[in-house]
Write a protein that holds these residues in place. Structure first.
Motif, mmCIF file in Angstrom:
data_model
loop_
_atom_site.group_PDB
_atom_site.id
_atom_site.type_symbol
_atom_site.label_atom_id
_atom_site.label_comp_id
_atom_site.label_asym_id
_atom_site.label_seq_id
_atom_site.Cartn_x
_atom_site.Cartn_y
_atom_site.Cartn_z
ATOM 1 N N ARG A 111 14.973 23.134 25.057
ATOM 2 C CA ARG A 111 16.285 22.500 24.458
ATOM 3 C C ARG A 111 16.775 21.422 25.500
ATOM 4 N NH1 ARG A 111 17.382 25.718 20.001
ATOM 5 N NH2 ARG A 111 15.300 25.745 19.119
ATOM 6 N N VAL A 112 16.643 21.777 26.695
ATOM 7 C CA VAL A 112 17.423 20.830 27.677
ATOM 8 C C VAL A 112 16.509 20.083 28.419
ATOM 9 C CG1 VAL A 112 19.108 20.862 29.692
ATOM 10 C CG2 VAL A 112 19.218 22.549 27.841
ATOM 11 N N VAL B 161 12.965 30.876 22.297
ATOM 12 C CA VAL B 161 13.018 29.506 22.812
ATOM 13 C C VAL B 161 13.558 29.847 24.149
ATOM 14 C CG1 VAL B 161 15.468 29.287 22.063
ATOM 15 C CG2 VAL B 161 13.845 27.554 21.934
ATOM 16 N N LYS B 162 12.849 28.864 25.129
ATOM 17 C CA LYS B 162 13.511 28.783 26.518
ATOM 18 C C LYS B 162 14.307 27.698 26.766
ATOM 19 C CE LYS B 162 10.723 32.212 28.227
ATOM 20 N NZ LYS B 162 10.434 32.509 27.157
#
Lengths: 217, 514
Positions: A189-190, A184-185
């Motif tokens: 997520r952000v 996951v990068k």
């Protein structure tokens, strides 16, 4: 009679007794424990024959690993011993009869003297500092390398077959894929939201506060 | 004793297959869940093809073109003698024997397994059984057969046998949700373990009597009269029992009908064909090579097993309505016939080679025809439908006359009707039996073959004279149909000229033991 003979007979009696108990004991946990006893005594007999490595291996591998696993299986699974034993007493006389006949026939053919043990030279006693493990390893990895590799293939097949026969993929089970979790990068997520800075403004119309905020770009 | 690195070249086929089994496992591991079948199929086919070429009993170092130009008797004769020109070499001490007989059998095993995997592919796919693991285990079974064929030590024989058996048990159970398949696997496993125990006990007796595990050393000890014959004979009984179980002859035949019936047909095809070649090699190495000086004793045992198998196999097959069970009983009787050839080996070297060659010829032809008959069963099956009853063949001629003709050829050949190859394989065996002086045996074998002809001809009758009960068209994909047809046509062509294969068998045996 030498002292080592006495030990041999003592261990043999224990071995035979525990072997019989493995088959006949009513409680499967007791049967497994008797099997542990059988392995330990077999290890002791090997020790008498100067096969130290095998003696240690049987205790470490069979008692330490296999039997403990076995015990787990026996305790975790609800094995109905009475159903397993169904027909045991019914077939016992026939089985005993066949066994006695076979033993009798074999005894007739091979009455002790046929092996002519006395004609064979007694094995030479190993030197005091001889390493049983080293000798075994040397033989195993040189002259018996081919059967040794074949044995590893057999174990591999056993493993593949066990997985093939028992692995079931459940369609509707939920799980996290660790590969996806690791890969996951930050961008996944952000979410950076750029909002217009707030200013003091004259009071907005009352219904503006209820309107949904504009989707950020 | 100083250790020397063994010569790995004779074992090239085994090493290659073992390495490729691991590669296949990687294919299975890294394929998408439910995927990788196609890759696994092609990797295993290529593996088997390369292994078949690697194990050809050919002397590659000989100058091919000079030999061709100098050869007499034309190209065919040259080809045969070139194919049998391999040298006899030992490696890994005395535990690995590479000779033309082993090379030929190994090549045939690889080709047979190739056909098995091809025939079974659609069947497995329809039943959601085609997984990469299936191919991994099948390749491991092949490796077991190769090891068994080239083994010349009791230890390696046992290792090969276990590798083969363990893989077969797993394959029989592959259809794990089918209670019939799991029951068959359970029976096979328990009886197989018992047979392995018997064989191992016999081997321990042989070791006790001779003090060696190498077959050549056992034979030499016997020849020089340095061994304890009573103990060796005692061990021989158990060794013969182990061989009889693997071949599936009476009285160790109980597992055959249930396992053939219960297993998925593609697995039945695998366990009924190629392992017979390996079991023949095992019987030959253990008995004819290792214990030749006990031949009067083991020949009597084989005689009893052979006669009982021929009688029971043919009589029990009559009552079967399930084609898989019928073929199982027919297989029992065929293995009995094969043992007749092994048993008849006595007298002059010429008779000896003829007897062994007839046996070898028999088992090769048996494998070829069994591949075809189970292949047709596999082709007739489709999703949700298992073609395994004799009734499923009703009126096949109306539905598809080509495959009806193919099935008829296979059945007539298996029955041993003249001018099909099955006739010649029986004929050569009977010739050997007669020259060994067993006239009553030959008469009995012929009578029982006549009884057996009934149930093969019944299938032909059902196909041509009955009304079809099912109108679904019979279809095969192009590759499958082509290979299956050429398999059947090979049976037909060999029936017209069986001589060259028989010559080849004699040649192979001569160059192995000349």
């Amino acid at each position: 009679m030498e002292f080592s003979n006495l030990i041999f007979y003592a261990f043999s009696i224990v071995l035979l007794f525990s072997g019989v108990m493995v088959v006949t004991s009513r409680n499967p946990v007791h049967a497994v424990l008797f099997l542990v006893l059988a392995f330990c005594t077999a290890g002791a007999i090997w020790m008498l024959l100067h096969a130290e490595f095998l003696a240690i291996a049987i205790v470490v591998v069979y008692v330490g690993a296999v039997m403990v696993l076995f015990l787990f299986v026996v305790m975790l699974l609800d094995i109905n011993i009475d159903r397993l034993r169904e027909g045991f007493w019914r077939y016992l006389p026939l089985g005993l009869l066949v066994a006695v006949l076979v033993v009798f026939q074999m005894a007739v053919v091979l009455r002790g003297d046929y092996f002519q043990l006395e004609s064979l030279a007694p094995p030479t006693a190993p030197a005091a500092n001889a390493s049983n493990t080293q000798e075994l390893a040397r033989e195993l990895f040189t002259h018996y390398a081919y059967p040794f590799e074949l044995a590893s293939m057999i174990l591999l097949v056993a493993m593949v077959a066990a997985v093939m026969l028992t692995l079931r993929r459940r369609e509707n089970s939920r799980f996290n894929n660790p590969v996806d979790q690791v890969r996951v990068k930050r961008a996944d997520r952000v979410r950076m939201v750029s909002m217009p800075t707030e200013r003091d403004e004259p009071a907005a119309p009352a219904d503006a506060g209820d309107a949904p905020p504009a989707e950020p770009k | 004793m100083e250790f020397q690195i063994p010569n790995f070249a004779p074992a090239a086929a085994e090493i290659f297959v073992a390495a490729m089994a691991l590669v296949l496992l990687m294919v299975a591991a890294f394929a998408r869940p439910g995927g990788g079948r196609c890759a696994a199929f092609w990797v295993s086919q290529i593996t088997l093809l390369v292994a078949a070429v690697l194990s050809l009993p050919v002397d590659w170092s000989a100058g091919v073109w000079e030999a061709l130009s100098n050869s007499e008797g034309g190209f065919a004769m040259w080809l045969l003698s070139w194919l049998a020109s391999g040298k006899v070499t030992f490696t890994f001490g005395l535990s690995f024997l590479s000779d033309p007989l082993g090379g030929m059998l190994k090549s045939l095993v690889c080709l047979a397994v190739m056909a098995v995997l091809l025939y079974g592919r659609r069947y497995l796919n329809d039943r959601k059984l085609e997984t990469p693991e299936y191919y991994v285990v099948a390749i491991c079974a092949t490796l077991g057969m190769l090891v068994l064929i080239s083994a010349s030590s009791l230890l390696t024989i046992y290792m090969g046998l276990e590798l083969l058996s363990l893989s077969s048990y797993a394959l029989v159970a592959a259809d794990r949700d089918n209670p019939r398949a799991t029951e068959a696997a359970m029976k096979y496993f328990v009886l197989g373990a018992l047979a392995s125990g018997l064989l191992l006990y016999g081997i321990s007796m042989v070791y006790g009597a001779t003090g060696t595990l190498d077959i050549i050393e056992v034979a030499r000890g016997l020849y020089e009269q340095q061994v304890n014959r009573t103990v060796l004979l005692f061990g021989l009984v158990f060794v013969v029992a182990g061989i009889a179980f693997k071949l599936g002859v009476v009285p160790f035949h109980m597992w055959i009908p249930d396992v053939y019936h219960g297993a998925p047909t593609s697995v039945t095809l695998l366990i009924s064909t190629a392992p017979k070649l390996a079991a023949f090699a095992m019987a030959f190495r253990l008995l004819a090579l290792g214990m030749w000086d006990l031949a009067p004793q083991w020949q009597k045992m084989l005689m009893i097993a052979a006669v009982a198998s021929i009688v029971l196999g043919n009589l029990a097959a009559i009552a079967q309505t399930n084609l898989k069970r019928m073929l199982a009983y027919s297989g029992i009787s065929h293995m009995g016939f094969m043992l007749l050839g092994l048993m008849a080996a006595k007298g002059s070297p010429h008779d000896l080679f003829n007897a062994y060659a007839s046996s070898l010829f028999y088992v090769v032809i048996y494998v070829l025809t069994t591949l075809a008959s189970f292949g047709i069963l596999l082709m007739m099956s489709r999703e949700g439908f298992e073609a395994e009853n004799i009734d499923d063949f009703r009126g096949l001629n109306r539905r598809n006359s080509w495959w009806a003709a193919m099935m008829a050829i296979v059945m007539l050949s298996t029955a041993g009707l003249p001018f099909f190859v099955g006739f010649f394989s029986k004929f050569f065996v009977l010739q050997a039996v007669l020259s060994a002086g067993h006239l009553p045996l030959a008469v009995l074998a012929v009578l029982m073959s006549l009884v057996g002809a009934f149930f093969y001809l019944r299938i032909v009758k059902v196909m041509y004279f009955d009304e079809p009960t099912d109108d679904t068209p019979v279809r095969a994909s192009r590759g499958f149909g082509l290979v299956l047809s050429s398999n059947v046509l090979a049976v037909a062509v060999l029936g017209i000229m069986p001589g060259w294969l028989m010559n080849f068998c004699v040649l192979i045996l001569r160059s192995s033991f000349g």
